[in-house]
Write a protein that holds these residues in place. Structure first.
Motif, PDB file in Angstrom:
ATOM      1  N   ARG A 156       0.827  -1.212   0.000  1.00 41.23           N
ATOM      2  CA  ARG A 156       0.000   0.000   0.000  1.00 41.23           C
ATOM      3  C   ARG A 156       0.857   1.255   0.000  1.00 41.23           C
ATOM      4  NH1 ARG A 156      -2.963   1.973   5.365  1.00 41.23           N
ATOM      5  NH2 ARG A 156      -0.810   2.698   5.670  1.00 41.23           N
ATOM      6  N   ASN A 157       1.877   1.259   0.849  1.00 39.57           N
ATOM      7  CA  ASN A 157       2.664   2.471   1.024  1.00 39.57           C
ATOM      8  C   ASN A 157       3.571   2.768  -0.155  1.00 39.57           C
ATOM      9  OD1 ASN A 157       1.390   2.736   3.456  1.00 39.57           O
ATOM     10  ND2 ASN A 157       3.155   2.193   4.713  1.00 39.57           N
ATOM     11  N   ARG A 158       3.970   1.753  -0.907  1.00 37.37           N
ATOM     12  CA  ARG A 158       4.717   2.013  -2.138  1.00 37.37           C
ATOM     13  C   ARG A 158       3.898   2.913  -3.060  1.00 37.37           C
ATOM     14  NH1 ARG A 158      10.156   1.344  -2.529  1.00 37.37           N
ATOM     15  NH2 ARG A 158      10.786  -0.563  -1.499  1.00 37.37           N
ATOM     16  N   ILE A 159       2.623   2.599  -3.210  1.00 41.46           N
ATOM     17  CA  ILE A 159       1.756   3.394  -4.077  1.00 41.46           C
ATOM     18  C   ILE A 159       1.557   4.785  -3.502  1.00 41.46           C
ATOM     19  CG2 ILE A 159      -0.596   3.555  -5.005  1.00 41.46           C
ATOM     20  CD1 ILE A 159      -0.603   0.490  -5.160  1.00 41.46           C
ATOM     21  N   THR A 160       1.360   4.856  -2.186  1.00 41.22           N
ATOM     22  CA  THR A 160       1.171   6.151  -1.536  1.00 41.22           C
ATOM     23  C   THR A 160       2.376   7.057  -1.734  1.00 41.22           C
ATOM     24  OG1 THR A 160      -0.305   5.225   0.145  1.00 41.22           O
ATOM     25  CG2 THR A 160       0.779   7.293   0.675  1.00 41.22           C
TER      26      THR A 160
ATOM     27  N   GLU B 287      -2.067 -10.792   0.876  1.00 41.15           N
ATOM     28  CA  GLU B 287      -1.974  -9.537   1.594  1.00 41.15           C
ATOM     29  C   GLU B 287      -1.339  -8.448   0.738  1.00 41.15           C
ATOM     30  OE1 GLU B 287      -3.150  -8.614   4.761  1.00 41.15           O
ATOM     31  OE2 GLU B 287      -4.301 -10.383   4.209  1.00 41.15           O
ATOM     32  N   SER B 288      -0.385  -8.809  -0.104  1.00 43.56           N
ATOM     33  CA  SER B 288       0.233  -7.812  -0.978  1.00 43.56           C
ATOM     34  C   SER B 288      -0.771  -7.270  -1.990  1.00 43.56           C
ATOM     35  CB  SER B 288       1.438  -8.418  -1.703  1.00 43.56           C
ATOM     36  OG  SER B 288       2.473  -8.721  -0.794  1.00 43.56           O
ATOM     37  N   VAL B 289      -1.553  -8.152  -2.575  1.00 45.06           N
ATOM     38  CA  VAL B 289      -2.581  -7.707  -3.525  1.00 45.06           C
ATOM     39  C   VAL B 289      -3.600  -6.824  -2.827  1.00 45.06           C
ATOM     40  CG1 VAL B 289      -4.469  -8.482  -5.000  1.00 45.06           C
ATOM     41  CG2 VAL B 289      -2.266  -9.665  -5.065  1.00 45.06           C
ATOM     42  N   ARG B 290      -3.959  -7.186  -1.612  1.00 45.89           N
ATOM     43  CA  ARG B 290      -4.882  -6.364  -0.832  1.00 45.89           C
ATOM     44  C   ARG B 290      -4.305  -4.975  -0.601  1.00 45.89           C
ATOM     45  NH1 ARG B 290      -6.332  -7.436   5.530  1.00 45.89           N
ATOM     46  NH2 ARG B 290      -7.589  -5.557   5.856  1.00 45.89           N
ATOM     47  N   GLY B 291      -3.015  -4.922  -0.258  1.00 48.52           N
ATOM     48  CA  GLY B 291      -2.371  -3.627  -0.032  1.00 48.52           C
ATOM     49  C   GLY B 291      -2.317  -2.786  -1.295  1.00 48.52           C
ATOM     50  N   MET B 292      -2.036  -3.409  -2.427  1.00 46.70           N
ATOM     51  CA  MET B 292      -2.023  -2.675  -3.698  1.00 46.70           C
ATOM     52  C   MET B 292      -3.391  -2.085  -3.999  1.00 46.70           C
ATOM     53  SD  MET B 292       0.286  -5.152  -6.125  1.00 46.70           S
ATOM     54  CE  MET B 292       1.980  -5.549  -5.726  1.00 46.70           C
ATOM     55  N   ARG B 293      -4.419  -2.849  -3.746  1.00 44.39           N
ATOM     56  CA  ARG B 293      -5.777  -2.347  -3.973  1.00 44.39           C
ATOM     57  C   ARG B 293      -6.077  -1.155  -3.063  1.00 44.39           C
ATOM     58  NH1 ARG B 293      -8.877  -8.227  -4.206  1.00 44.39           N
ATOM     59  NH2 ARG B 293      -8.460  -8.681  -6.419  1.00 44.39           N
ATOM     60  N   GLU B 294      -5.662  -1.264  -1.799  1.00 44.82           N
ATOM     61  CA  GLU B 294      -5.887  -0.158  -0.865  1.00 44.82           C
ATOM     62  C   GLU B 294      -5.140   1.095  -1.314  1.00 44.82           C
ATOM     63  OE1 GLU B 294      -4.986  -1.005   3.181  1.00 44.82           O
ATOM     64  OE2 GLU B 294      -6.291  -2.769   3.280  1.00 44.82           O
ATOM     65  N   GLY B 295      -3.887   0.923  -1.679  1.00 46.08           N
ATOM     66  CA  GLY B 295      -3.090   2.067  -2.099  1.00 46.08           C
ATOM     67  C   GLY B 295      -3.668   2.748  -3.325  1.00 46.08           C
ATOM     68  N   TRP B 296      -4.115   1.949  -4.276  1.00 48.97           N
ATOM     69  CA  TRP B 296      -4.683   2.515  -5.501  1.00 48.97           C
ATOM     70  C   TRP B 296      -6.013   3.207  -5.216  1.00 48.97           C
ATOM     71  CZ3 TRP B 296      -2.435   3.811  -9.717  1.00 48.97           C
ATOM     72  CH2 TRP B 296      -3.183   4.105 -10.866  1.00 48.97           C
ATOM     73  N   ALA B 297      -6.825   2.616  -4.357  1.00 50.06           N
ATOM     74  CA  ALA B 297      -8.126   3.202  -4.035  1.00 50.06           C
ATOM     75  C   ALA B 297      -7.971   4.513  -3.269  1.00 50.06           C
ATOM     76  CB  ALA B 297      -8.953   2.217  -3.224  1.00 50.06           C
TER      77      ALA B 297
END
Length: 284
Positions: free
Chosen positions: A209-213, A247-257
């Protein structure tokens, strides 16, 4: 969080033993009242765990309020499972800052208790196979780092919403965007237990998530897909070896959203060039 009493005592003892520096200490309880506090230190007891960067900000703010108008020149952040192996470690770290006035932050070499072992993830630059080589750096290892107080305040401190992971990358990006650099004092060692970040349950989710943020906050728009594309490939390769896909895919979705909820302060193309000249183009 009062969950490492022995390590907390050791960290504080090595801090209190430092010579040649004027120390003002604040111990932050993240969702607790700190059990172990050295004599004369400030304490901050946060009602809930607001995350590591938010806790650090709370400590820095408490010191600022208690020290006005006589502010310290530097902030040193020390995790409660790290220790300073010599009583001149902080004085030497500040001496490095004097020698490198262009650097907003100075990073020592972090090793295991054996004073030798340095995992690649602790080396704050590319070519991590050479942890003993000093030089200019474009990111940081957050748990033991010296930051100039005026820069920290001007940039608004750590990114509290990140909660955990990559807050050092975010702060380093903002330092560089403001015209500063970072310095890796590889000859100066500090110690930390050699542990895996996956010991924390939310590691895979928050890291992704934080990579995207961080990318969305700091990079020019055209570089965001290049940076995230590279890291998606790297993350996939790691997941194939170590797990954590869900969990990584979940985090990517959160970051993008959540990307549009971030305050964008994209670095200039001049900063992109400076980072590239320093050996780390901001697509890696």
């Amino acid at each position: 969080m009062n969950d490492r009493p022995e390590q907390e005592r050791a960290a504080q003892a090595t801090l209190m033993s430092q010579q040649g520096v004027d120390l003002r200490i604040c111990v932050v309880g993240n969702g607790c009242v700190p059990d172990i506090v050295p004599a004369g230190a400030l304490t901050v007891a946060l009602e809930t765990n607001i995350g590591i960067p938010g806790g650090r900000n709370a400590g820095a703010q408490a010191l600022a309020e208690a020290s006005r108008p006589d502010q310290a020149s530097y902030l040193f952040f020390l995790d409660n499972d790290a220790v300073l192996p010599t009583d001149d470690a902080l004085a030497r770290l500040i001496a490095e800052a004097y020698q490198h006035p262009e650097a907003a932050y100075v990073q020592p070499r972090l090793t295991g208790p054996d004073d030798v072992t340095t995992p690649r993830r602790w080396v704050p630059r590319l070519r991590a196979g050479e942890p003993g080589r000093p030089g200019t750096i474009t990111t940081m290892t957050e748990g033991v780092v010296l930051v100039r107080r005026n820069v920290f305040d001007a940039l608004g401190g750590w990114g509290a919403s990140l909660f955990l992971y990559h807050e050092g990358l975010d702060l380093a990006c903002r330092c560089w965007a403001a015209g500063w650099t970072g310095w890796y004092a590889a000859d100066l060692r500090m110690h930390h237990p050699v542990t895996s970040p996956t010991r924390h349950a939310p590691f895979h989710r928050l890291a992704a998530r934080n990579r995207i943020t961080v990318a969305y906050r700091n990079l020019p728009r055209s570089l965001i897909p290049l940076y995230l594309g590279n890291w998606a490939v790297i993350t996939l390769a790691r997941l194939l070896r170590h797990g954590g896909t869900h969990e990584s895919v979940r985090g990517m979705r959160e970051g993008w959203a959540l990307r549009h909820a971030q305050t964008r302060r994209p670095m200039s193309w001049q900063t992109v060039w400076r980072l590239t000249a320093a050996g780390r183009p901001p697509i890696i």
